[in-house]
Motif scaffolding. Structure first.
Motif, PDB file in Angstrom:
ATOM      1  N   SER A  10       0.698  -1.269   0.015  1.00 15.14           N
ATOM      2  CA  SER A  10       0.077  -0.056   0.095  1.00 15.14           C
ATOM      3  C   SER A  10       0.766   1.462  -0.013  1.00 15.14           C
ATOM      4  O   SER A  10       0.338   2.448  -0.342  1.00 15.14           O
ATOM      5  N   GLY A  12       3.607   1.945  -1.941  1.00 11.20           N
ATOM      6  CA  GLY A  12       4.143   2.154  -3.017  1.00 11.20           C
ATOM      7  C   GLY A  12       3.370   3.179  -4.038  1.00 11.20           C
ATOM      8  O   GLY A  12       2.556   3.491  -3.481  1.00 11.20           O
ATOM      9  N   ILE A  14       1.586   2.433  -6.763  1.00  7.63           N
ATOM     10  CA  ILE A  14       0.401   1.641  -7.130  1.00  7.63           C
ATOM     11  C   ILE A  14      -0.637   2.023  -5.820  1.00  7.63           C
ATOM     12  O   ILE A  14      -1.856   2.245  -5.868  1.00  7.63           O
ATOM     13  N   ILE A  36       2.933  -3.871   3.976  1.00  2.55           N
ATOM     14  CA  ILE A  36       4.007  -3.065   3.425  1.00  2.55           C
ATOM     15  C   ILE A  36       5.316  -3.944   3.977  1.00  2.55           C
ATOM     16  O   ILE A  36       5.264  -4.756   4.432  1.00  2.55           O
ATOM     17  N   ASN A  39       7.811   0.753   5.386  1.00  5.07           N
ATOM     18  CA  ASN A  39       7.510   2.019   5.724  1.00  5.07           C
ATOM     19  C   ASN A  39       6.487   2.234   6.712  1.00  5.07           C
ATOM     20  O   ASN A  39       5.186   2.949   6.135  1.00  5.07           O
ATOM     21  N   ASN A  58       6.415  -6.321   6.906  1.00  2.00           N
ATOM     22  CA  ASN A  58       7.281  -7.623   6.890  1.00  2.00           C
ATOM     23  C   ASN A  58       8.455  -7.507   7.771  1.00  2.00           C
ATOM     24  O   ASN A  58       8.842  -8.217   8.092  1.00  2.00           O
ATOM     25  N   ALA A  98       0.150  -5.255  -5.199  1.00  2.00           N
ATOM     26  CA  ALA A  98       1.140  -4.048  -5.746  1.00  2.00           C
ATOM     27  C   ALA A  98       2.594  -4.064  -4.871  1.00  2.00           C
ATOM     28  O   ALA A  98       3.204  -3.123  -4.697  1.00  2.00           O
ATOM     29  N   ASN A 122       1.270  -6.512  -9.912  1.00  2.00           N
ATOM     30  CA  ASN A 122       2.613  -7.018  -9.583  1.00  2.00           C
ATOM     31  C   ASN A 122       3.007  -8.125 -10.666  1.00  2.00           C
ATOM     32  O   ASN A 122       2.874  -9.398 -10.771  1.00  2.00           O
ATOM     33  N   LYS A 123       3.456  -7.783 -12.007  1.00  2.00           N
ATOM     34  CA  LYS A 123       3.791  -8.504 -12.945  1.00  2.00           C
ATOM     35  C   LYS A 123       4.673  -9.790 -12.818  1.00  2.00           C
ATOM     36  O   LYS A 123       4.454 -10.748 -13.392  1.00  2.00           O
ATOM     37  N   ASP A 148      -1.339  -3.275 -15.034  1.00  2.00           N
ATOM     38  CA  ASP A 148      -0.528  -2.730 -15.935  1.00  2.00           C
ATOM     39  C   ASP A 148      -1.155  -1.973 -17.107  1.00  2.00           C
ATOM     40  O   ASP A 148      -1.979  -2.679 -17.672  1.00  2.00           O
ATOM     41  N   MET A 202       6.863   6.038 -10.960  1.00  2.00           N
ATOM     42  CA  MET A 202       6.645   4.727 -10.649  1.00  2.00           C
ATOM     43  C   MET A 202       7.854   4.526  -9.413  1.00  2.00           C
ATOM     44  O   MET A 202       8.668   5.379  -9.202  1.00  2.00           O
ATOM     45  N   ILE A 206      10.730  -0.716 -11.031  1.00  2.00           N
ATOM     46  CA  ILE A 206      10.162  -0.643 -12.413  1.00  2.00           C
ATOM     47  C   ILE A 206      10.802   0.317 -13.253  1.00  2.00           C
ATOM     48  O   ILE A 206      10.735   0.313 -14.463  1.00  2.00           O
TER      49      ILE A 206
HETATM   50  N1  LIG Z   1       4.017   2.251 -10.403  1.00  2.00           N
HETATM   51  C1  LIG Z   1       3.556   2.164 -11.467  1.00  2.00           C
HETATM   52  O1  LIG Z   1       3.271   2.841 -12.370  1.00  2.00           O
HETATM   53  C2  LIG Z   1       3.330   0.686 -11.994  1.00  2.00           C
HETATM   54  C3  LIG Z   1       2.671   0.437 -13.366  1.00  2.00           C
HETATM   55  C4  LIG Z   1       2.640  -0.939 -13.562  1.00  2.00           C
HETATM   56  C5  LIG Z   1       2.847  -2.076 -12.995  1.00  2.00           C
HETATM   57  N2  LIG Z   1       3.602  -1.894 -11.686  1.00  2.00           N
HETATM   58  C6  LIG Z   1       3.807  -2.886 -10.952  1.00  2.00           C
HETATM   59  O2  LIG Z   1       3.281  -2.718  -9.546  1.00  2.00           O
HETATM   60  C7  LIG Z   1       4.047  -3.317  -8.554  1.00  2.00           C
HETATM   61  C8  LIG Z   1       4.443  -2.292  -7.571  1.00  2.00           C
HETATM   62  O3  LIG Z   1       5.168  -1.081  -8.293  1.00  2.00           O
HETATM   63  P1  LIG Z   1       5.328   0.209  -7.473  1.00  2.00           P
HETATM   64  O4  LIG Z   1       5.862   1.154  -8.454  1.00  2.00           O
HETATM   65  O5  LIG Z   1       4.117   0.617  -6.700  1.00  2.00           O
HETATM   66  O6  LIG Z   1       6.486  -0.112  -6.300  1.00  2.00           O
HETATM   67  P2  LIG Z   1       6.836   0.689  -5.280  1.00  2.00           P
HETATM   68  O7  LIG Z   1       6.553   2.037  -5.287  1.00  2.00           O
HETATM   69  O8  LIG Z   1       8.343   0.336  -4.996  1.00  2.00           O
HETATM   70  O9  LIG Z   1       6.056   0.021  -3.902  1.00  2.00           O
HETATM   71  C9  LIG Z   1       6.082  -1.309  -3.583  1.00  2.00           C
HETATM   72  C10 LIG Z   1       5.518  -1.781  -2.393  1.00  2.00           C
HETATM   73  O10 LIG Z   1       5.557  -3.119  -2.127  1.00  2.00           O
HETATM   74  C11 LIG Z   1       6.207  -3.154  -0.651  1.00  2.00           C
HETATM   75  N3  LIG Z   1       7.055  -4.113  -0.592  1.00  2.00           N
HETATM   76  C12 LIG Z   1       8.274  -4.124  -1.227  1.00  2.00           C
HETATM   77  N4  LIG Z   1       8.997  -5.079  -0.760  1.00  2.00           N
HETATM   78  C13 LIG Z   1       8.120  -5.908  -0.071  1.00  2.00           C
HETATM   79  C14 LIG Z   1       8.331  -7.180   0.977  1.00  2.00           C
HETATM   80  N5  LIG Z   1       9.592  -7.917   1.008  1.00  2.00           N
HETATM   81  N6  LIG Z   1       7.101  -7.574   1.598  1.00  2.00           N
HETATM   82  C15 LIG Z   1       6.292  -6.811   1.579  1.00  2.00           C
HETATM   83  N7  LIG Z   1       5.891  -5.527   0.900  1.00  2.00           N
HETATM   84  C16 LIG Z   1       6.942  -5.254   0.073  1.00  2.00           C
HETATM   85  C17 LIG Z   1       6.602  -1.824  -0.410  1.00  2.00           C
HETATM   86  O11 LIG Z   1       6.664  -1.295   0.852  1.00  2.00           O
HETATM   87  P3  LIG Z   1       7.466  -0.450   1.648  1.00  2.00           P
HETATM   88  O12 LIG Z   1       6.946   1.092   1.158  1.00  2.00           O
HETATM   89  O13 LIG Z   1       7.369  -0.565   2.987  1.00  2.00           O
HETATM   90  O14 LIG Z   1       8.799  -0.734   1.069  1.00  2.00           O
HETATM   91  C18 LIG Z   1       5.633  -0.900  -1.301  1.00  2.00           C
HETATM   92  O15 LIG Z   1       4.348  -0.914  -0.492  1.00  2.00           O
HETATM   93  C19 LIG Z   1       5.395  -3.612  -9.579  1.00  2.00           C
HETATM   94  O16 LIG Z   1       5.306  -5.309  -9.675  1.00  2.00           O
HETATM   95  C20 LIG Z   1       5.455  -2.925 -10.731  1.00  2.00           C
HETATM   96  O17 LIG Z   1       6.123  -3.766 -11.820  1.00  2.00           O
HETATM   97  C21 LIG Z   1       3.806  -0.554 -11.400  1.00  2.00           C
END
Ligand SMILES: NC(=O)c1ccc[n+]([C@@H]2O[C@H](COP(=O)([O-])OP(=O)(O)OC[C@H]3O[C@@H](n4cnc5c(N)ncnc54)[C@H](OP(=O)(O)O)[C@@H]3O)[C@@H](O)[C@H]2O)c1
Length: 386
Positions: A10, A12, A14, A36, A39, A58, A98, A122-123, A148, A202, A206
């Motif tokens: 939540s 991140g 997305i 999460i 954070n 986690n 996400a 989460n692709k 996506d 993003m 990614i």
């Molecule tokens: N962002 C986009 O526009 C976009 C578009 C299409 C697809 N996606 C896909 O969506 C997914 C998330 O992308 P994002 O850009 O939102 O990533 P992000 O901003 O890095 O956020 C990742 C989220 O996952 C949590 N997380 C990371 N490692 C974890 C673990 N070991 N256990 C539990 N939670 C964990 C993080 O928590 P913390 O904050 O506590 O670290 C955060 O809430 C990816 O697979 C990406 O390919 C994203």
């Protein structure tokens, strides 16, 4: 009745966009669970705004700190990796997947096993487990709705009555921040440069994947499994404006596409409301102001990660799982300045070369192959031999 939502990841990018939409439609959605990694300061704000019933952190230190500052006595707070069943025991109508990377696999598996609709961002979970996930979802009556933007676009324009008449899926790619650079100019690229995407905001992983175009490679594999389309029928085209989010070509020559402002709240609105539609505050696309749309073929020499993904998809078996795991290690090593930008594809290729490809029959196999591939890639990062 409000739709009950649980977001895995939540805090991140997305997660933020999803919560922004939930906040705009309090009459339609309520938050049940948030998870999460570490954070906890951001999570406490989300808890105060959205009043979930359960949260999971986690990282153990962050879990302890969250417990110290949390004032909400009725909130269930859990820690660790194996709490997905406990979270999903709270009635949930939709899971938003996400989390970044293959760490996000198990929440998707659990939601699919419980027949809960999945908004899949989460692709990596689909790439590493392939048709296992889609068949678990089918068997249990869960639907996978792609977040996506490319897959969401295809989902929106795919005519289910004429699936056999689809001649091609066309995934659009922005080309990332280095589209117009020569390979020789990429030698000293820093993590700060690589995460600066021209069109999308993003998370770091990614963003690096978009720069190397591994993101499009992962999406190619995602599209193959999600839409059951052979690799020969999936094309990638560079479209730097990110206005057309992907297309479906039919036998009669018609190409249907979905367009919109590059903002993830559009595909997330679609999946949250599916099969209905909701409004959002994203600035509407004004075609008159766009003026021109450009397209060009991807340069596989400049973006070897995309070629590696094509190869892995052709091989199938465990190759996509290995590719994904090696890429996660390579990107993390680049972000922490342990390897150079141009070493990312080399590390992935060398890991694929060292691995032997096996059939994947269970989630246990996926976890084992993912772990072994990470070990191979990590040992190369440590030794510097790749
Ligand atoms: N962002 C986009 O526009 C976009 C578009 C299409 C697809 N996606 C896909 O969506 C997914 C998330 O992308 P994002 O850009 O939102 O990533 P992000 O901003 O890095 O956020 C990742 C989220 O996952 C949590 N997380 C990371 N490692 C974890 C673990 N070991 N256990 C539990 N939670 C964990 C993080 O928590 P913390 O904050 O506590 O670290 C955060 O809430 C990816 O697979 C990406 O390919 C994203």
């Amino acid at each position: 009745m409000k739709k009950k939502i649980t977001i895995f990841g939540s805090t991140g990018s997305i997660g933020d966009s999803t919560l922004d939409l939930v906040k705009s439609h309090p009459e339609k959605y309520e938050i049940v669970g948030l998870t999460i990694n570490n954070n906890y300061k951001k999570l406490i704000k989300q808890v105060n705004s959205f009043k979930p019933k359960i949260v999971s952190i986690n990282d153990t230190e962050s879990y302890k700190k969250f417990k110290e500052i949390n004032q909400n006595q009725s909130l269930k707070v859990v820690n660790g990796k194996d709490c997905y069943d406990e979270i999903l025991d709270y009635k949930t109508d939709m899971v938003v997947a996400a989390i970044t990377g293959s760490t996000g696999l198990m929440p998707v598996v659990k939601a699919a096993q419980k027949g809960i609709p999945i908004a899949l961002a989460n692709k990596e979970s689909l790439v590493c487990s392939g048709s296992l996930i889609t068949s678990i979802a089918k068997q249990n009556g869960s639907i996978i709705l792609p977040v996506d933007s490319e897959h969401n676009a295809i989902f929106q324009v795919l005519d289910s009555k004429n699936r056999s008449k689809v001649s091609k899926l066309i995934l659009t790619a922005s080309g990332g921040p280095f589209l117009n650079k020569e390979t020789k100019d990429l030698v000293d690229i820093t993590p700060e440069q690589a995460v600066k995407h021209p069109n999308w905001s993003m998370g770091k992983k990614i963003s690096v994947d978009s720069a190397t175009m591994m993101n499009k490679g992962l999406e190619l594999i995602e599209a193959h499994f999600l839409f059951e389309m052979p690799h020969q029928k999936i094309d990638v085209i560079i479209h730097p404006e990110s206005i057309i989010h992907s297309c479906v070509e039919y036998d009669d020559g018609s190409i249907l596409s979905q367009m919109g402002t590059p903002d993830m709240r559009i595909p997330i609105s679609f999946v949250l409301a599916y099969p209905d539609r909701i409004s959002n505050s994203v600035k509407k696309l004004e075609l008159g102001k766009v003026k021109k749309l450009t397209f060009l073929e991807p340069d596989l020499k400049k973006f070897p990660c995309l070629e590696l993904a094509y190869e892995a998809l052709k091989i199938k078996k465990s190759a996509p799982t290995i590719l994904n795991a090696a890429n996660e290690i390579a990107v993390a090593a680049f972000l922490s300045s342990k390897i150079k930008y141009l070493s990312i594809p080399r590390l992935v290729e060398k890991t694929l070369n060292k691995a032997s490809f096996s059939n994947i029959n269970s989630i246990k196999d996926v976890i084992e192959i993912d772990k072994n591939s990470r070990q191979i890639a990590t040992s190369m990062v440590i030794s510097g031999k790749y």
